[in-house]
Design a protein around this motif. Structure first.
Motif, PDB file in Angstrom:
ATOM      1  N   SER A  51       0.843  -1.184   0.000  1.00 31.43           N
ATOM      2  CA  SER A  51       0.000   0.000   0.000  1.00 31.43           C
ATOM      3  C   SER A  51       0.884   1.241   0.000  1.00 31.43           C
ATOM      4  O   SER A  51       1.736   1.401   0.874  1.00 31.43           O
ATOM      5  N   THR A  56      -2.841   3.409  -3.027  1.00 31.72           N
ATOM      6  CA  THR A  56      -2.820   2.410  -4.085  1.00 31.72           C
ATOM      7  C   THR A  56      -2.345   1.069  -3.543  1.00 31.72           C
ATOM      8  O   THR A  56      -1.349   1.003  -2.828  1.00 31.72           O
ATOM      9  N   THR A  57      -3.056   0.012  -3.879  1.00 34.17           N
ATOM     10  CA  THR A  57      -2.725  -1.320  -3.382  1.00 34.17           C
ATOM     11  C   THR A  57      -2.321  -2.238  -4.516  1.00 34.17           C
ATOM     12  O   THR A  57      -2.843  -2.154  -5.630  1.00 34.17           O
TER      13      THR A  57
END
Length: 115
Positions: A51, A56-57
């Motif tokens: 992350s 954003t992962t």
């Protein structure tokens, strides 16, 4: 210097769930990245989930749809919810963080999936 401590590992049956947590402490000025990696005996360390500071992962192909990474406490803690666990998920799970451009690793927590 930043210290990372992982908790939540243990023994679970196939199909079960575990929730791992990683807490960061020390000279924290701005963690821009936190993630989970794992290493099984005889294998290289591999990406599980990450992350960024913007949220954003990224997930490894083998855990997509089963694991979920989340950030809490002003980005100084990260969790990994693991569902539908398989024996091949057995490994030592490590937390990683990037603070001011420097990378840090936790000591790891053992996850064993077996009947």
């Amino acid at each position: 210097q930043v210290q990372l401590v992982e908790t939540g590992g243990g023994l679970v049956q196939p199909g079960g769930s575990l929730r791992l947590s990683c807490a960061a402490s020390g000279s924290i000025f701005g963690i821009i990245f936190m993630g989970w990696y794992r290493q099984a005996p005889g294998k290289q360390r591999e990406l599980v989930a990450t992350s960024t500071g913007s949220g954003t992962t990224i997930y490894g192909d083998s855990v997509k749809g089963r694991f979920t990474i989340s950030r809490v406490n002003a980005k100084n803690m990260v969790h990994l919810q693991m569902n539908s666990l398989k024996p091949e998920d057995t490994a030592v799970y490590y937390c990683k963080a990037i603070n001011r451009g420097d990378g840090y690793w936790g000591q790891g927590t053992q996850v064993t999936v077996a009947s």
